[in-house]
Design a protein around this motif. Structure first.
Motif, mmCIF file in Angstrom:
data_model
loop_
_atom_site.group_PDB
_atom_site.id
_atom_site.type_symbol
_atom_site.label_atom_id
_atom_site.label_comp_id
_atom_site.label_asym_id
_atom_site.label_seq_id
_atom_site.Cartn_x
_atom_site.Cartn_y
_atom_site.Cartn_z
ATOM 1 N N ARG A 96 -17.843 -11.976 7.703
ATOM 2 C CA ARG A 96 -17.764 -12.994 8.746
ATOM 3 C C ARG A 96 -19.034 -13.854 8.789
ATOM 4 N NH1 ARG A 96 -16.503 -9.904 12.750
ATOM 5 N NH2 ARG A 96 -14.266 -10.308 12.966
ATOM 6 N N GLU A 97 -20.147 -13.321 8.290
ATOM 7 C CA GLU A 97 -21.422 -14.026 8.346
ATOM 8 C C GLU A 97 -21.527 -15.184 7.351
ATOM 9 O OE1 GLU A 97 -24.496 -11.216 7.673
ATOM 10 O OE2 GLU A 97 -24.119 -10.080 9.514
ATOM 11 N N ILE A 98 -20.748 -15.158 6.264
ATOM 12 C CA ILE A 98 -20.931 -16.170 5.228
ATOM 13 C C ILE A 98 -20.304 -17.494 5.646
ATOM 14 C CG2 ILE A 98 -20.939 -14.324 3.493
ATOM 15 C CD1 ILE A 98 -18.245 -15.373 2.491
ATOM 16 N N ASP A 99 -20.812 -18.584 5.088
ATOM 17 C CA ASP A 99 -20.349 -19.922 5.470
ATOM 18 C C ASP A 99 -18.879 -20.158 5.128
ATOM 19 O OD1 ASP A 99 -22.841 -20.556 6.461
ATOM 20 O OD2 ASP A 99 -23.538 -21.442 4.580
ATOM 21 N N SER A 100 -18.440 -19.589 4.017
ATOM 22 C CA SER A 100 -17.070 -19.850 3.551
ATOM 23 C C SER A 100 -16.171 -18.640 3.758
ATOM 24 C CB SER A 100 -17.097 -20.223 2.069
ATOM 25 O OG SER A 100 -17.721 -19.189 1.306
ATOM 26 N N ALA A 101 -16.350 -17.946 4.881
ATOM 27 C CA ALA A 101 -15.529 -16.752 5.155
ATOM 28 C C ALA A 101 -14.045 -17.098 5.132
ATOM 29 C CB ALA A 101 -15.904 -16.168 6.512
ATOM 30 N N PRO A 102 -13.206 -16.237 4.540
ATOM 31 C CA PRO A 102 -11.766 -16.502 4.550
ATOM 32 C C PRO A 102 -11.202 -16.390 5.973
ATOM 33 C CG PRO A 102 -12.227 -14.340 3.621
ATOM 34 C CD PRO A 102 -13.545 -15.015 3.785
ATOM 35 N N LYS A 103 -10.210 -17.200 6.249
ATOM 36 C CA LYS A 103 -9.652 -17.230 7.611
ATOM 37 C C LYS A 103 -8.865 -15.969 7.931
ATOM 38 C CE LYS A 103 -5.699 -20.024 6.018
ATOM 39 N NZ LYS A 103 -6.229 -20.373 4.665
ATOM 40 N N LEU A 104 -8.389 -15.271 6.910
ATOM 41 C CA LEU A 104 -7.652 -14.029 7.121
ATOM 42 C C LEU A 104 -7.663 -13.215 5.836
ATOM 43 C CD1 LEU A 104 -4.750 -14.497 5.510
ATOM 44 C CD2 LEU A 104 -4.204 -15.808 7.547
ATOM 45 N N ILE A 223 -16.009 -10.522 -2.696
ATOM 46 C CA ILE A 223 -16.602 -9.302 -3.260
ATOM 47 C C ILE A 223 -18.066 -9.196 -2.846
ATOM 48 C CG2 ILE A 223 -17.289 -8.141 -5.397
ATOM 49 C CD1 ILE A 223 -14.763 -9.325 -6.702
ATOM 50 N N SER A 224 -18.821 -10.265 -3.060
ATOM 51 C CA SER A 224 -20.245 -10.245 -2.706
ATOM 52 C C SER A 224 -20.438 -10.328 -1.197
ATOM 53 C CB SER A 224 -20.981 -11.398 -3.387
ATOM 54 O OG SER A 224 -20.450 -12.657 -3.009
ATOM 55 N N GLY A 225 -19.554 -11.056 -0.513
ATOM 56 C CA GLY A 225 -19.696 -11.259 0.922
ATOM 57 C C GLY A 225 -19.497 -10.004 1.744
ATOM 58 N N MET A 226 -18.676 -9.073 1.277
ATOM 59 C CA MET A 226 -18.447 -7.829 2.009
ATOM 60 C C MET A 226 -19.510 -6.779 1.716
ATOM 61 S SD MET A 226 -14.347 -7.099 2.221
ATOM 62 C CE MET A 226 -14.099 -6.768 0.480
ATOM 63 N N SER A 227 -20.330 -7.019 0.686
ATOM 64 C CA SER A 227 -21.220 -5.982 0.172
ATOM 65 C C SER A 227 -22.671 -6.172 0.582
ATOM 66 C CB SER A 227 -21.129 -5.950 -1.361
ATOM 67 O OG SER A 227 -19.789 -5.760 -1.792
ATOM 68 N N LEU A 228 -23.374 -5.057 0.744
ATOM 69 C CA LEU A 228 -24.806 -5.094 1.004
ATOM 70 C C LEU A 228 -25.555 -5.632 -0.209
ATOM 71 C CD1 LEU A 228 -25.299 -1.611 2.706
ATOM 72 C CD2 LEU A 228 -25.643 -3.822 3.798
ATOM 73 N N ILE A 243 -21.421 -15.975 -11.519
ATOM 74 C CA ILE A 243 -20.973 -16.729 -10.337
ATOM 75 C C ILE A 243 -21.033 -15.829 -9.113
ATOM 76 C CG2 ILE A 243 -18.996 -17.846 -9.242
ATOM 77 C CD1 ILE A 243 -18.128 -18.814 -12.014
ATOM 78 N N THR A 244 -20.575 -14.586 -9.272
ATOM 79 C CA THR A 244 -20.632 -13.633 -8.165
ATOM 80 C C THR A 244 -22.070 -13.386 -7.751
ATOM 81 O OG1 THR A 244 -18.669 -12.548 -9.095
ATOM 82 C CG2 THR A 244 -19.868 -11.367 -7.366
ATOM 83 N N ALA A 245 -22.964 -13.221 -8.737
ATOM 84 C CA ALA A 245 -24.383 -12.984 -8.442
ATOM 85 C C ALA A 245 -24.990 -14.178 -7.706
ATOM 86 C CB ALA A 245 -25.139 -12.715 -9.737
ATOM 87 N N ARG A 246 -24.660 -15.382 -8.155
ATOM 88 C CA ARG A 246 -25.181 -16.583 -7.490
ATOM 89 C C ARG A 246 -24.691 -16.664 -6.059
ATOM 90 N NH1 ARG A 246 -22.852 -21.201 -6.590
ATOM 91 N NH2 ARG A 246 -21.211 -20.878 -8.135
ATOM 92 N N MET A 247 -23.413 -16.357 -5.856
ATOM 93 C CA MET A 247 -22.860 -16.378 -4.502
ATOM 94 C C MET A 247 -23.551 -15.346 -3.614
ATOM 95 S SD MET A 247 -18.792 -16.850 -5.243
ATOM 96 C CE MET A 247 -18.123 -18.453 -5.704
ATOM 97 N N ALA A 248 -23.800 -14.171 -4.181
ATOM 98 C CA ALA A 248 -24.484 -13.124 -3.415
ATOM 99 C C ALA A 248 -25.865 -13.596 -2.978
ATOM 100 C CB ALA A 248 -24.590 -11.848 -4.252
ATOM 101 N N MET A 249 -26.582 -14.255 -3.877
ATOM 102 C CA MET A 249 -27.919 -14.754 -3.533
ATOM 103 C C MET A 249 -27.830 -15.825 -2.453
ATOM 104 S SD MET A 249 -30.017 -14.802 -7.162
ATOM 105 C CE MET A 249 -28.714 -15.436 -8.223
ATOM 106 N N GLN A 251 -25.632 -15.995 -0.229
ATOM 107 C CA GLN A 251 -25.239 -15.325 1.007
ATOM 108 C C GLN A 251 -26.368 -14.471 1.587
ATOM 109 O OE1 GLN A 251 -21.915 -13.205 -0.627
ATOM 110 N NE2 GLN A 251 -20.499 -14.940 -0.444
ATOM 111 N N GLY A 252 -27.511 -14.461 0.891
ATOM 112 C CA GLY A 252 -28.649 -13.685 1.363
ATOM 113 C C GLY A 252 -28.537 -12.204 1.089
ATOM 114 N N ARG A 253 -27.740 -11.830 0.087
ATOM 115 C CA ARG A 253 -27.544 -10.425 -0.256
ATOM 116 C C ARG A 253 -28.425 -10.036 -1.445
ATOM 117 N NH1 ARG A 253 -22.655 -10.244 2.579
ATOM 118 N NH2 ARG A 253 -23.321 -11.396 4.420
ATOM 119 N N GLU A 254 -28.649 -8.737 -1.580
ATOM 120 C CA GLU A 254 -29.432 -8.228 -2.694
ATOM 121 C C GLU A 254 -28.603 -8.294 -3.980
ATOM 122 O OE1 GLU A 254 -32.560 -7.366 -2.616
ATOM 123 O OE2 GLU A 254 -32.782 -7.594 -0.462
ATOM 124 N N VAL A 255 -29.276 -8.589 -5.085
ATOM 125 C CA VAL A 255 -28.621 -8.609 -6.391
ATOM 126 C C VAL A 255 -29.452 -7.767 -7.349
ATOM 127 C CG1 VAL A 255 -27.780 -10.018 -8.306
ATOM 128 C CG2 VAL A 255 -27.657 -10.897 -5.964
#
Length: 375
Positions: A96-104, A223-228, A243-249, A251-255
């Motif tokens: 829910r914290e990410i800018d592009s969170a899915p609506k459902l 995948i990255s948005g739900m993960s620590l 692409i997943t790694a870039r998105m995680a970064m 989103q402010g997540r650890e990679v």
């Protein structure tokens, strides 16, 4: 609101929205003024535009066929199939914290795992034998330490990561790039059923949605948005894993990235990430150490029921190897060299097993070695 709080009318409205391209930001603005999603379908074109929706949304909403919604409703034929809007309490907090969170989210399996601490493992669809072994070992170790392993059910690293924890009876979450009424790739159909039984399949895509190349980057942000944190096992320089790694970064997540041979093309993506400041890891224990404090902090903000759920996920059953090793540890201080000598195991194997035993409160680390706990 919980899943059980969704009325039949609201369920139909959310299913209709699953077929419409509409951002969660626009819906958030809508819910600041209205309490029910059903109201969205009752507003005029002018009222919708006043709330910031694009022109033509009214026509799009009105064009959704009732037969299509009935077809969608037929999919929910068991208690382990769920529709979770972003306003629902079951929706993953981190996502829910990410800018592009899915609506459902559509979920098939145990929806409770969406609220647990997750670690994403991604990588090449055609890994080297070493890449396969790394995916299995890291996934299994992290899973036994209490993390829910999340990946994309693709061939290669994704599949090996999922199967490694499934083989241990541990939970895993697979995020699909299609509707959940189909499985892609088809050869993972049996694995998908195992995931439903021991974890959850997740998708933001409407039922009936087939394979489209543009959907996989969208899947990766979930995948990255739900993960620590996200671990990249092997990846080419231009790959979906990066692409997943870039998105995680973003989103402010650890990679994290596993290094490899300079002669291995599938190590170059990981090396590129490491050059950008991503943490190089050689063992799963390094990830556990890095994310442990963050996971503990997040647990302080969970409700009491979620804390109980979360604590249960951080326990693992001792298999025969662990039961045998713990016999070699005394209630008085036992030196590491003594444990190695008694067990006959290599030092790296013993170190890994001791960490998991400590994390799960079977032993305690003290000056000079380890002690077995009395209970």
């Amino acid at each position: 609101m919980n899943q059980k709080d969704i009325s039949s009318k609201e369920m139909r409205a959310w299913l209709a929205l699953s077929h419409v391209n509409i951002s969660v930001q626009k819906l958030q603005n809508f819910f600041e003024h209205h309490t029910s999603v059903c109201t969205l379908f009752e507003l005029s074109e002018k009222q919708l535009q006043h709330l910031g929706f694009r022109q033509g949304l009214k026509e799009k909403l009105d064009s959704i066929d009732d037969a299509l919604i009935e077809q969608d409703l037929a999919w929910f034929d068991s208690e382990d199939k769920h529709l979770i809007p972003f306003i629902n309490n079951d929706y993953p907090d981190l996502l829910r914290e990410i800018d592009s969170a899915p609506k459902l989210l559509f979920v098939h399996g145990n929806k409770d795992f969406l609220k647990h601490h997750q670690i994403a493992i991604v990588g090449s669809r055609n890994p080297t034998p070493q890449g396969k072994d790394n995916a299995i070992e890291f996934s299994r170790t992290l899973g036994q330490a209490g993390a829910v392993i999340t990946s994309g059910i693709a061939l290669g690293v994704d599949g090996f990561a999922h199967q490694a924890v499934l083989d241990k009876g541990l939970p895993t979450i697979a995020v699909a790039g299609t509707g959940l009424d189909r499985v892609y790739p088809a050869r993972h159909k049996a694995m998908a059923q195992q995931i439903v039984e021991h974890g959850a399949l997740v998708s933001e895509f409407a039922l009936g949605t087939g394979v489209r190349a543009t959907h996989f980057p969208a899947r990766n942000r979930i995948i990255s948005g739900m993960s620590l944190g996200t671990l990249v096992v092997e990846a080419a320089v231009k790959s979906g894993s990066l692409i997943t790694a870039r998105m995680a970064m973003e989103q402010g997540r650890e990679v994290f990235a596993i290094p490899g041979s300079i002669h291995n093309p599938l190590a170059r993506g990981c090396h590129a990430l490491i050059k950008q400041g991503v943490k190089l890891v050689e063992t799963a224990e390094e990830i556990i150490e890095e994310l442990g404090a963050l996971a503990s902090w997040q647990s302080e903000h969970l409700s009491e029921s979620e804390k109980a759920l979360d604590s249960e996920s951080y326990q693992f059953e001792l298999d025969e190897e662990y039961q045998e090793l713990i016999k070699h540890i005394d209630y008085d201080t036992t030196a590491m060299d003594t444990i190695i000598e008694r067990s006959g195991l290599e030092i790296d194997v013993v170190s890994h097993m001791l960490l998991l035993l400590e994390l799960n409160n079977h032993i305690v680390s003290v000056a000079g070695g380890y002690q077995r706990r009395s209970s």
